[in-house]
Design an enzyme around this catalytic site. Structure first.
Site, mmCIF file in Angstrom:
data_model
loop_
_atom_site.group_PDB
_atom_site.id
_atom_site.type_symbol
_atom_site.label_atom_id
_atom_site.label_comp_id
_atom_site.label_asym_id
_atom_site.label_seq_id
_atom_site.Cartn_x
_atom_site.Cartn_y
_atom_site.Cartn_z
ATOM 1 N N CYS A 114 31.294 4.343 10.556
ATOM 2 C CA CYS A 114 30.739 3.157 10.706
ATOM 3 C C CYS A 114 31.218 3.327 8.960
ATOM 4 O O CYS A 114 31.664 1.996 8.314
ATOM 5 C CB CYS A 114 29.057 2.934 10.320
ATOM 6 N N LYS B 223 37.322 -0.889 7.687
ATOM 7 C CA LYS B 223 37.204 -2.658 9.194
ATOM 8 C C LYS B 223 37.218 -3.882 7.642
ATOM 9 O O LYS B 223 38.064 -4.741 7.671
ATOM 10 C CB LYS B 223 36.940 -2.001 10.017
ATOM 11 N N TYR C 136 36.674 -5.228 20.548
ATOM 12 C CA TYR C 136 36.154 -5.394 19.583
ATOM 13 C C TYR C 136 37.208 -5.000 18.661
ATOM 14 O O TYR C 136 37.823 -5.279 17.804
ATOM 15 C CB TYR C 136 34.781 -4.730 19.091
ATOM 16 N N GLU D 295 39.968 -7.182 16.550
ATOM 17 C CA GLU D 295 39.404 -7.160 15.668
ATOM 18 C C GLU D 295 41.380 -7.040 14.376
ATOM 19 O O GLU D 295 41.818 -7.620 13.400
ATOM 20 C CB GLU D 295 38.458 -6.275 15.221
ATOM 21 N N HIS E 178 23.434 -29.964 4.711
ATOM 22 C CA HIS E 178 24.254 -30.728 5.117
ATOM 23 C C HIS E 178 25.309 -30.905 3.591
ATOM 24 O O HIS E 178 24.302 -30.743 2.675
ATOM 25 C CB HIS E 178 24.102 -32.172 5.139
ATOM 26 N N GLU F 64 25.289 -26.697 10.524
ATOM 27 C CA GLU F 64 24.282 -27.682 10.529
ATOM 28 C C GLU F 64 24.352 -28.514 12.817
ATOM 29 O O GLU F 64 23.302 -29.480 13.104
ATOM 30 C CB GLU F 64 24.354 -28.745 9.481
HETATM 31 P P1 NDP Z 1 35.815 -1.495 23.881
HETATM 32 O O1 NDP Z 1 35.073 -1.298 24.621
HETATM 33 O O2 NDP Z 1 35.085 -3.243 23.849
HETATM 34 O O3 NDP Z 1 36.873 -2.210 24.996
HETATM 35 C C1 NDP Z 1 38.111 -1.236 25.374
HETATM 36 C C2 NDP Z 1 39.047 -2.476 26.026
HETATM 37 O O4 NDP Z 1 39.888 -1.454 25.989
HETATM 38 C C3 NDP Z 1 39.216 -2.646 26.873
HETATM 39 O O5 NDP Z 1 39.197 -4.502 26.131
HETATM 40 C C4 NDP Z 1 39.528 -2.500 28.168
HETATM 41 O O6 NDP Z 1 39.447 -2.912 29.363
HETATM 42 C C5 NDP Z 1 40.487 -1.711 27.451
HETATM 43 N N1 NDP Z 1 40.531 -0.900 28.124
HETATM 44 C C6 NDP Z 1 39.719 0.749 28.659
HETATM 45 N N2 NDP Z 1 40.463 1.524 29.052
HETATM 46 C C7 NDP Z 1 42.081 1.245 29.310
HETATM 47 C C8 NDP Z 1 43.039 1.607 29.834
HETATM 48 N N3 NDP Z 1 42.843 2.845 30.545
HETATM 49 N N4 NDP Z 1 43.994 0.876 30.088
HETATM 50 C C9 NDP Z 1 44.203 -0.700 29.533
HETATM 51 N N5 NDP Z 1 43.155 -0.704 28.855
HETATM 52 C C10 NDP Z 1 42.149 -0.205 28.398
HETATM 53 O O7 NDP Z 1 35.660 -0.297 23.412
HETATM 54 P P2 NDP Z 1 36.284 -0.790 21.436
HETATM 55 O O8 NDP Z 1 37.315 0.494 21.638
HETATM 56 O O9 NDP Z 1 37.008 -2.092 21.290
HETATM 57 O O10 NDP Z 1 35.215 -0.281 20.742
HETATM 58 C C11 NDP Z 1 34.239 -0.070 20.824
HETATM 59 C C12 NDP Z 1 33.009 -0.006 20.483
HETATM 60 O O11 NDP Z 1 32.259 -0.198 18.727
HETATM 61 C C13 NDP Z 1 31.987 -1.760 20.684
HETATM 62 O O12 NDP Z 1 31.871 -1.218 22.366
HETATM 63 C C14 NDP Z 1 31.431 -1.544 19.568
HETATM 64 O O13 NDP Z 1 30.220 -1.391 20.040
HETATM 65 C C15 NDP Z 1 31.311 -1.025 19.278
HETATM 66 N N6 NDP Z 1 32.579 -1.822 17.898
HETATM 67 C C16 NDP Z 1 31.268 -2.741 17.736
HETATM 68 C C17 NDP Z 1 32.298 -3.621 16.719
HETATM 69 C C18 NDP Z 1 31.418 -4.866 15.735
HETATM 70 O O14 NDP Z 1 30.456 -4.468 15.877
HETATM 71 N N7 NDP Z 1 31.926 -5.356 15.188
HETATM 72 C C19 NDP Z 1 34.114 -3.177 15.997
HETATM 73 C C20 NDP Z 1 33.891 -2.722 16.513
HETATM 74 C C21 NDP Z 1 33.116 -1.652 17.260
HETATM 75 P P3 NDP Z 1 38.138 -3.758 30.188
HETATM 76 O O15 NDP Z 1 37.574 -4.702 29.360
HETATM 77 O O16 NDP Z 1 38.936 -4.041 31.236
HETATM 78 O O17 NDP Z 1 37.711 -2.432 30.529
#
Ligand code: NDP
Length: 492
Positions: free
Chosen positions: A44, A52, A179, A183, A475, A480
């Site tokens: 974090c 971030k 995410y 982002e 407002h 709102e």
């Molecule tokens: P996520 O699990 O959210 O997303 C991973 C993405 O990668 C998905 O879109 C997934 O597709 C895709 N993916 C996975 N494997 C492959 C592959 N082999 N080829 C192509 N695409 C693939 O992980 P993140 O890394 O984005 O984030 C990790 C965690 O960190 C989140 O779950 C969240 O809990 C936390 N986080 C929270 C934030 C916040 O609160 N603002 C900010 C950043 C991170 P598919 O959907 O098809 O599985």
């Protein structure tokens, strides 16, 4: 008198581990030690939420001049200086790491700058050769980004690397639709990078409310992010070197690949670790057959728990399919003296959740107050542009569960509409017909993260749609609308 060196040994100095350590020591008077192999603050603070968010702020100045002009300001667009920002960012992260260290010190926690693994149910072995015993061991080792199993994947960077880049690329391909992918697509686009994003599914941000993620995808495209859904990467190589499944083609040698490049082309385990931005430009082939070249490729394809070589299997601690430590509702593993919290358990991978889990662990183990962690109705934000704030069920999940009413409005917010910008916001409530409770609230708007924190209190308290209706609007604000939607858009 305990025969152990400590009452508690915490492995991992991220948000969850540090909170548990200092509360156990400070509030509960336990003798506590903590080991961290890298920097204090964890994902974090050092390579996640905090840097971030500062990058989000940096990227939001892009249209400041354009919007400012509409409000009568005589402003000209400037240029973004990555080095100046990055140096300032590093200074801030150093400061925050110092805060974390002193929080531990002031609570009386002994710290070890070393990697730790379990030797037995009450003993940890440190990479400096020492062993320490404790009545209870808490594993809070977090997670790490993973690259897909693809030849040459180490040519791409992961989110950890972004904060250390020497220069920002001119163009980047981001793989993933979660995410982190979304982002960073918005952040990097805001900083002037040409962003292309490939997501293998039909719509980004899987699992969130369809209407909300649809609006974000549209806004990202409107801003100039080249977002391709139903598309994935199938091959990558240094530009000029076509990679085949059996390795570099003969013509690659003729193209004169350097020794370092040949290293990068090989897919064996001895290939050196990728370093940020190394080796570009990168040739990429997509599932649709399209070949393109990018300065950089970012894999935002998920994160795995840090459980490798921790001594878990030997001790009988169950590890799940993705490498997560399996725990019960009180964060206890299969071994009575070993607990685990945070991303290493792959429950809800968010900093405040890890902190809650750490606090519940201290209540349970050190305050004689067994406390299960409440993972229900957790508000969260996705820092895309526009932001999404969300709590509770999506319309799709709720309508599978019961009969619902959907209250929804989308409009152009006053601030940017005045400047002639097309930005839209979305306010949405998903309501149970039977109980009238608000099951889900989804906001896509500037500062939606700030708004959803407050809506989250009401929804956690079990507020009904009529409770929202009884609340007088503030407002003129965007939020709102959340208390003025009178007629359901639809029922389902
Ligand atoms: P996520 O699990 O959210 O997303 C991973 C993405 O990668 C998905 O879109 C997934 O597709 C895709 N993916 C996975 N494997 C492959 C592959 N082999 N080829 C192509 N695409 C693939 O992980 P993140 O890394 O984005 O984030 C990790 C965690 O960190 C989140 O779950 C969240 O809990 C936390 N986080 C929270 C934030 C916040 O609160 N603002 C900010 C950043 C991170 P598919 O959907 O098809 O599985």
């Amino acid at each position: 008198m305990s025969t152990y060196d400590y009452d508690l040994f915490v492995i991992g100095g991220g948000s969850g581990g540090v909170r548990a350590a200092r509360v156990a020591a400070g509030d509960a008077g336990a003798r506590v030690a903590l080991a961290e192999e890298d920097r204090y603050g964890g994902t974090c603070v050092i390579r996640g939420c905090v840097p971030k968010k500062l990058m989000v702020f940096a990227s939001e100045f892009t249209d400041a001049a354009e919007v400012g002009k509409a409000y009568g300001w005589n402003m000209t667009s400037g240029t973004f200086d990555w080095h100046s920002f990055r140096d300032h960012l590093n200074t801030e992260l150093d400061r925050l790491e110092g805060v974390y260290r002193s929080l531990l010190k002031n609570s009386g926690v002994d710290t070890f700058d070393a990697r730790a693994k379990l030797k037995d149910a009450h003993t940890v072995e440190l990479s400096n050769g020492e062993t320490k015993t404790a009545k209870t061991i808490l594993v809070a080792t977090g997670g790490r980004p993973v690259r897909p199993d693809l030849p040459n994947a180490d040519l791409g960077i992961v989110s950890d690397d972004i904060f250390h880049l020497e220069t920002l690329p001119k163009s980047i391909l981001i793989i993933g639709g979660g995410y982190i992918a979304c982002e960073f697509a918005c952040i990097l686009h805001g900083l002037g990078v040409e962003v292309t994003q490939y997501y293998r599914g039909a719509q980004i941000l899987r699992g969130f409310d369809d209407e909300a993620r649809g609006l974000i995808a549209e806004a990202m495209r409107d801003r100039g992010i080249e977002l391709h859904t139903g598309t994935n990467i199938v091959q990558m190589a240094l530009d000029g070197q076509v990679y085949t499944s059996s390795g570099p083609t003969a013509s690659d040698a003729a193209l004169g690949a350097s020794a370092q490049q040949q290293d990068l082309m090989s897919n064996d385990d001895t290939a050196p670790e990728a370093s940020p931005g190394r080796g570009g430009p990168i040739w990429v082939k997509a599932t649709n057959g399209r070949e393109r070249v990018f300065d950089m490729v970012l894999f935002a394809t998920g994160r795995n728990p840090n459980t490798d070589d921790m001594g878990f299997e030997e001790l009988g601690i169950e590890v799940g399919r993705r490498g997560e430590v399996v725990v019960d509702a009180f964060s206890k593993t299969a071994v009575d003296s070993v607990y685990a919290i945070g991303d290493v358990t792959n429950r809800v991978n968010l900093t405040p959740v890890a902190i809650r889990e750490g606090m519940a662990f201290v209540e349970t183990v050190f305050k004689d107050n067994p406390t299960a962690v409440d993972h229900d109705l957790i508000p969260s934000a996705i820092f895309t542009q526009p932001e999404m704030g969300t709590v509770g069920m999506s319309e799709e999940a709720a309508r599978d569960q019961e009969e619902i009413e959907v209250y929804c409005t989308s409009f152009r917010p006053m601030r940017t509409a005045f400047a002639g910008k097309p930005d839209r916001v979305l306010m949405k409530l998903v309501v149970s017909v039977a109980t009238r409770k608000v099951l889900g609230c989804h906001i896509v708007a500037p500062n939606a993260g700030e708004m959803i924190q407050l809506a989250g209190i009401a929804i956690k308290m079990g507020a009904t749609k009529e409770d929202f209706d009884r609340t007088v609007a503030v407002h003129p604000t965007m939020s709102e609308e959340i208390v003025t939607m009178k007629t359901p858009m639809r029922t389902a």
